[in-house]
Design a protein around this motif. Structure first.
Motif, PDB file in Angstrom:
ATOM      1  N   LEU A   1       0.803  -1.172  -0.199  1.00 48.77           N
ATOM      2  CA  LEU A   1      -0.168   0.150  -0.053  1.00 48.77           C
ATOM      3  C   LEU A   1       0.725   0.637   0.007  1.00 48.77           C
ATOM      4  O   LEU A   1       0.753   1.841  -0.476  1.00 48.77           O
ATOM      5  CB  LEU A   1      -1.197   0.154   0.937  1.00 48.77           C
ATOM      6  N   ILE A   2       2.207   1.048   0.691  1.00 43.52           N
ATOM      7  CA  ILE A   2       2.847   2.766   1.374  1.00 43.52           C
ATOM      8  C   ILE A   2       3.651   2.822  -0.527  1.00 43.52           C
ATOM      9  O   ILE A   2       3.558   3.864  -1.295  1.00 43.52           O
ATOM     10  CB  ILE A   2       3.766   2.210   1.754  1.00 43.52           C
ATOM     11  N   LYS A   3       4.027   1.374  -1.289  1.00 38.06           N
ATOM     12  CA  LYS A   3       4.615   1.572  -2.634  1.00 38.06           C
ATOM     13  C   LYS A   3       3.519   1.947  -3.408  1.00 38.06           C
ATOM     14  O   LYS A   3       3.915   3.007  -4.368  1.00 38.06           O
ATOM     15  CB  LYS A   3       4.985   0.048  -2.877  1.00 38.06           C
ATOM     16  N   LYS A   4       1.859   2.265  -3.626  1.00 37.48           N
ATOM     17  CA  LYS A   4       1.244   2.407  -4.767  1.00 37.48           C
ATOM     18  C   LYS A   4       1.074   3.922  -4.176  1.00 37.48           C
ATOM     19  O   LYS A   4       0.474   4.692  -4.729  1.00 37.48           O
ATOM     20  CB  LYS A   4      -0.306   1.668  -4.191  1.00 37.48           C
ATOM     21  N   HIS A   5       0.943   4.008  -2.906  1.00 37.07           N
ATOM     22  CA  HIS A   5       0.936   5.296  -2.171  1.00 37.07           C
ATOM     23  C   HIS A   5       2.013   6.439  -2.955  1.00 37.07           C
ATOM     24  O   HIS A   5       1.690   8.231  -3.442  1.00 37.07           O
ATOM     25  CB  HIS A   5       0.582   5.423  -0.845  1.00 37.07           C
ATOM     26  N   LEU A   6       2.736   6.027  -2.821  1.00 39.56           N
ATOM     27  CA  LEU A   6       4.315   6.534  -3.523  1.00 39.56           C
ATOM     28  C   LEU A   6       3.889   6.480  -4.981  1.00 39.56           C
ATOM     29  O   LEU A   6       4.343   7.715  -5.659  1.00 39.56           O
ATOM     30  CB  LEU A   6       5.789   5.058  -3.257  1.00 39.56           C
ATOM     31  N   ASP A   7       3.214   5.831  -5.706  1.00 35.73           N
ATOM     32  CA  ASP A   7       3.464   6.252  -7.448  1.00 35.73           C
ATOM     33  C   ASP A   7       2.421   7.393  -7.747  1.00 35.73           C
ATOM     34  O   ASP A   7       2.774   7.931  -8.375  1.00 35.73           O
ATOM     35  CB  ASP A   7       2.619   4.974  -7.588  1.00 35.73           C
ATOM     36  N   GLU A   8       1.422   7.349  -6.124  1.00 38.74           N
ATOM     37  CA  GLU A   8       0.175   8.589  -6.802  1.00 38.74           C
ATOM     38  C   GLU A   8       1.100  10.039  -5.817  1.00 38.74           C
ATOM     39  O   GLU A   8       0.285  10.409  -5.665  1.00 38.74           O
ATOM     40  CB  GLU A   8      -0.778   8.218  -6.346  1.00 38.74           C
ATOM     41  N   LEU A   9       2.660   9.946  -5.729  1.00 36.95           N
ATOM     42  CA  LEU A   9       2.415  10.969  -4.718  1.00 36.95           C
ATOM     43  C   LEU A   9       2.439  12.584  -5.266  1.00 36.95           C
ATOM     44  O   LEU A   9       2.373  13.098  -4.721  1.00 36.95           O
ATOM     45  CB  LEU A   9       3.681  10.017  -4.225  1.00 36.95           C
ATOM     46  N   HIS A  10       3.249  12.532  -6.877  1.00 34.36           N
ATOM     47  CA  HIS A  10       3.238  13.850  -7.379  1.00 34.36           C
ATOM     48  C   HIS A  10       1.620  14.201  -7.858  1.00 34.36           C
ATOM     49  O   HIS A  10       1.623  15.015  -9.230  1.00 34.36           O
ATOM     50  CB  HIS A  10       4.270  13.546  -8.053  1.00 34.36           C
ATOM     51  N   GLU A  11       0.897  13.479  -7.295  1.00 39.37           N
ATOM     52  CA  GLU A  11      -0.513  13.882  -8.020  1.00 39.37           C
ATOM     53  C   GLU A  11      -1.023  15.409  -7.565  1.00 39.37           C
ATOM     54  O   GLU A  11      -1.916  14.307  -6.296  1.00 39.37           O
ATOM     55  CB  GLU A  11      -1.433  13.164  -8.578  1.00 39.37           C
ATOM     56  N   GLY A  12      -1.315  16.511  -7.275  1.00 40.28           N
ATOM     57  CA  GLY A  12      -1.784  17.389  -6.682  1.00 40.28           C
ATOM     58  C   GLY A  12      -0.938  18.067  -6.614  1.00 40.28           C
ATOM     59  O   GLY A  12       0.020  18.377  -6.719  1.00 40.28           O
ATOM     60  N   GLU A  13      -1.104  19.532  -6.005  1.00 39.04           N
ATOM     61  CA  GLU A  13      -0.637  20.673  -5.301  1.00 39.04           C
ATOM     62  C   GLU A  13       0.165  20.273  -4.411  1.00 39.04           C
ATOM     63  O   GLU A  13       0.858  19.162  -3.540  1.00 39.04           O
ATOM     64  CB  GLU A  13      -1.685  21.568  -4.466  1.00 39.04           C
ATOM     65  N   LEU A  14       1.382  21.226  -3.723  1.00 35.74           N
ATOM     66  CA  LEU A  14       2.562  21.336  -2.640  1.00 35.74           C
ATOM     67  C   LEU A  14       1.989  20.791  -1.771  1.00 35.74           C
ATOM     68  O   LEU A  14       2.416  19.717  -1.121  1.00 35.74           O
ATOM     69  CB  LEU A  14       3.079  22.093  -2.710  1.00 35.74           C
TER      70      LEU A  14
END
Length: 178
Positions: free
Chosen positions: A9-22
């Motif tokens: 789950l942490i790995k999946k969250h890392l894949d989606e990390l840079h989607e969004g604002e700072l």
């Protein structure tokens, strides 16, 4: 398996990390750090609870498997098959193999998380807070997460060493007793 699932789950969250604002990225990083800390603490608690049991199981299996296997072979030579002895051989094999297999899976998932952290795209963003958080997480994941005994880390390599010791003992018993 719970820790492996949490690391996935942490790995999946890392894949989606840079989607969004700072600000969202920093919140996601904080959430990832908390989940990673929870998972590492969970594994440490499991290790401390079962450390002596796993060490005893690995070491005793390396002695009990060849002895019982030799007894099984000798009884079959005499024409009597013992279901109790064969079930003991299978049980000692499973009790030493299952923790080693799952610990090896845990090692692989931990390495996957470390790789996902490094390849999450931090180099394209110039926020110092984000980079320092990722650096701290990389330092934290540099130590492999796995089940440990008092003297070794459980993995398939340690299981292979145990099987090699058991085979050496079996060959020695076979040579001496025949």
């Amino acid at each position: 398996m719970h820790a492996c699932g949490q690391l996935e789950l942490i790995k999946k969250h890392l894949d989606e990390l840079h989607e969004g604002e700072l600000s969202e990225i920093n919140l996601k990083l904080k959430d990832i750090a908390l989940k990673l800390q929870y998972t590492y603490n969970f594994v440490e608690i499991m290790t401390s609870c079962f450390e002596l049991f796993m060490e005893g199981t690995i070491n005793l299996s390396s002695f009990m498997m060849p002895i019982t296997f030799y007894q099984l072979i000798e009884s079959t030579k005499r024409g009597a098959f013992s279901i109790e002895v064969s079930s003991f051989v299978i049980a000692s094999f499973l009790m030493s193999s299952i923790p080693s297999y799952f610990s090896d899976q845990l090692l692989e998932k931990g390495e996957d998380v470390s790789t996902a952290l490094y390849t999450c795209g931090w180099e394209r963003h110039y926020d110092k807070r984000e980079r320092s958080t990722i650096l701290l997480l990389l330092i934290r994941t540099s130590r492999p997460v796995a089940l440990r005994t008092m003297f070794r880390t459980l993995c398939l390599d340690s299981l292979t060493d145990m099987f090699q010791r058991a085979y050496a003992i079996f060959n020695l018993m076979n040579a001496v007793l025949e």
